[in-house]
Scaffold this motif. Structure first.
Motif, short mmCIF file in Angstrom:
data_model
loop_
_atom_site.label_atom_id
_atom_site.label_comp_id
_atom_site.label_asym_id
_atom_site.label_seq_id
_atom_site.Cartn_x
_atom_site.Cartn_y
_atom_site.Cartn_z
N ALA A 1 -5.06 9.05 2.66
CA ALA A 1 -5.32 9.67 1.47
C ALA A 1 -4.26 10.24 1.10
O ALA A 1 -3.70 10.48 0.06
CB ALA A 1 -6.50 10.62 1.91
N THR A 2 -3.42 10.94 1.87
CA THR A 2 -2.17 11.87 1.54
C THR A 2 -1.19 10.75 0.98
O THR A 2 -0.44 11.22 0.05
CB THR A 2 -1.57 12.55 2.81
N SER A 3 -1.09 9.46 1.78
CA SER A 3 -0.17 8.69 1.28
C SER A 3 -0.31 8.17 -0.03
O SER A 3 0.73 8.13 -1.02
CB SER A 3 -0.02 7.68 2.28
N ARG A 4 -1.45 8.05 -0.46
CA ARG A 4 -1.88 7.28 -1.68
C ARG A 4 -1.75 8.22 -2.69
O ARG A 4 -0.90 7.84 -3.54
CB ARG A 4 -3.22 6.94 -1.59
N ARG A 5 -1.95 9.57 -2.43
CA ARG A 5 -1.78 10.70 -3.62
C ARG A 5 -0.31 10.95 -3.88
O ARG A 5 0.26 10.62 -4.49
CB ARG A 5 -2.24 11.84 -2.87
N LEU A 6 0.65 11.12 -2.51
CA LEU A 6 1.97 11.20 -2.87
C LEU A 6 2.90 9.85 -3.30
O LEU A 6 3.73 10.01 -4.02
CB LEU A 6 2.61 11.73 -1.59
N ASN A 7 2.59 8.92 -2.82
CA ASN A 7 3.24 7.79 -3.14
C ASN A 7 3.19 7.43 -4.38
O ASN A 7 4.04 7.02 -5.29
CB ASN A 7 2.84 6.57 -2.08
N MET B 1 -0.03 1.24 18.11
CA MET B 1 1.26 1.14 17.26
C MET B 1 0.63 1.19 15.61
O MET B 1 -0.22 0.84 15.28
CB MET B 1 1.90 -0.07 17.17
N PHE B 2 1.63 1.98 14.91
CA PHE B 2 1.52 1.92 13.41
C PHE B 2 2.79 0.86 12.94
O PHE B 2 3.92 0.76 13.53
CB PHE B 2 1.83 3.17 12.81
N ALA B 3 2.69 0.26 11.91
CA ALA B 3 3.69 -0.48 11.06
C ALA B 3 3.40 -0.38 9.71
O ALA B 3 2.20 -0.15 9.38
CB ALA B 3 3.67 -2.24 11.39
N GLN B 4 4.59 0.06 8.81
CA GLN B 4 4.37 0.45 7.53
C GLN B 4 5.50 -0.26 6.80
O GLN B 4 6.74 -0.36 7.20
CB GLN B 4 4.44 1.97 7.54
N VAL B 5 5.20 -0.75 5.65
CA VAL B 5 6.26 -0.98 4.74
C VAL B 5 6.00 0.13 3.57
O VAL B 5 5.06 0.45 2.87
CB VAL B 5 5.60 -2.64 3.91
N LEU B 6 7.21 0.60 2.99
CA LEU B 6 7.25 1.40 1.93
C LEU B 6 8.08 0.72 1.10
O LEU B 6 9.18 0.25 1.27
CB LEU B 6 8.00 2.79 2.31
N GLU B 7 7.81 0.37 -0.20
CA GLU B 7 8.67 -0.29 -1.40
C GLU B 7 8.72 0.75 -2.50
O GLU B 7 7.78 1.35 -2.86
CB GLU B 7 8.30 -1.56 -1.48
N GLU C 1 11.82 10.63 5.37
CA GLU C 1 12.25 11.68 6.22
C GLU C 1 11.04 12.63 6.54
O GLU C 1 10.77 13.04 7.82
CB GLU C 1 13.23 12.66 5.21
N ARG C 2 9.91 12.73 5.75
CA ARG C 2 8.77 13.45 5.99
C ARG C 2 8.04 12.80 7.07
O ARG C 2 7.45 13.37 7.96
CB ARG C 2 7.79 13.64 4.94
N ILE C 3 7.83 11.48 6.94
CA ILE C 3 7.12 10.36 7.87
C ILE C 3 7.92 10.69 9.38
O ILE C 3 7.24 10.95 10.31
CB ILE C 3 7.17 8.93 7.54
#
Ligand SMILES: Cc1cc2nc3c(=O)[nH]c(=O)nc-3n(C[C@H](O)[C@H](O)[C@H](O)COP(=O)(O)O)c2cc1C
Length: 157
Positions: free
Chosen positions: A34-40, A55-61, A72-74
């Motif tokens: 929820a936080t990610s969707r709002r801020l991204n 484990m987490f795996a994440q792609v940010l683009e 940096e926050r993550i």
């Protein structure tokens, strides 16, 4: 979609540090999404998250600056640790253009992505490859979008 000259893709994986029952963990993952969707959405970041086998795996683009500031926050977030950035490079196109943060943790492929790592005790970075993880996550996303479109069609038939 028009080409984006300042488009970067970051891929990382990390170990879950959320304690508690599976329900507690699921609630925290929901909160992260929820936080990610709002801020991204505010800064033009899209991407996807997988969570399984601890484990987490994440792609940010997105543009380089917001991707760096978000990462940096993550990095400071105590809900995970052993964070390994596997790729951070220019990209030609977005892999997840319609998701401010898609969740792929429910699919069988998402579940199996880290199965071999979850079973072992050490963090086997050598077996993790950013491009491979991106490609698997993209394939799951394409499948999930096709399945969602199918469900929509049958509802309107
Ligand atoms: C696995 C994981 C993935 C995350 N993904 C994002 C993300 O894509 N975008 C984002 O803004 N925050 C993300 N966060 C949350 C951030 O770490 C942070 O809590 C949030 O951005 C709010 O920042 P603040 O705590 O400094 O206020 C993620 C956290 C975790 C543990």
């Amino acid at each position: 979609m028009p080409p984006e000259p300042d488009l970067y893709r970051l891929v990382y994986c990390s170990r879950n540090r959320i304690l508690g029952s599976p329900q507690d963990v699921a609630a925290q993952v929901e909160a992260i999404l929820a936080t990610s969707r709002r801020l991204n959405a505010r800064v033009g970041i899209t991407g996807a998250l997988v969570f399984n086998a601890g484990m987490f795996a994440q792609v940010l683009e997105g543009a380089r600056d917001p991707v760096e500031v978000t990462m940096e926050r993550i990095l400071r977030d105590e809900r995970h640790g052993n964070i390994q950035v596997l790729a951070f490079e220019r990209a030609e196109a977005r892999g997840f253009p319609s998701w401010s943060m898609g969740y792929l943790g429910r699919s069988a492929e998402g579940q199996s992505l880290f199965a071999h790592i979850g079973e072992s005790t050490g963090f086997e970075a050598a077996r993790l490859d950013g491009e491979h993880i991106f490609n698997v996550m993209r394939a799951i996303a394409v499948e999930e979008e096709a399945a969602a479109a199918g469900r929509l069609q049958s509802r309107h038939a």
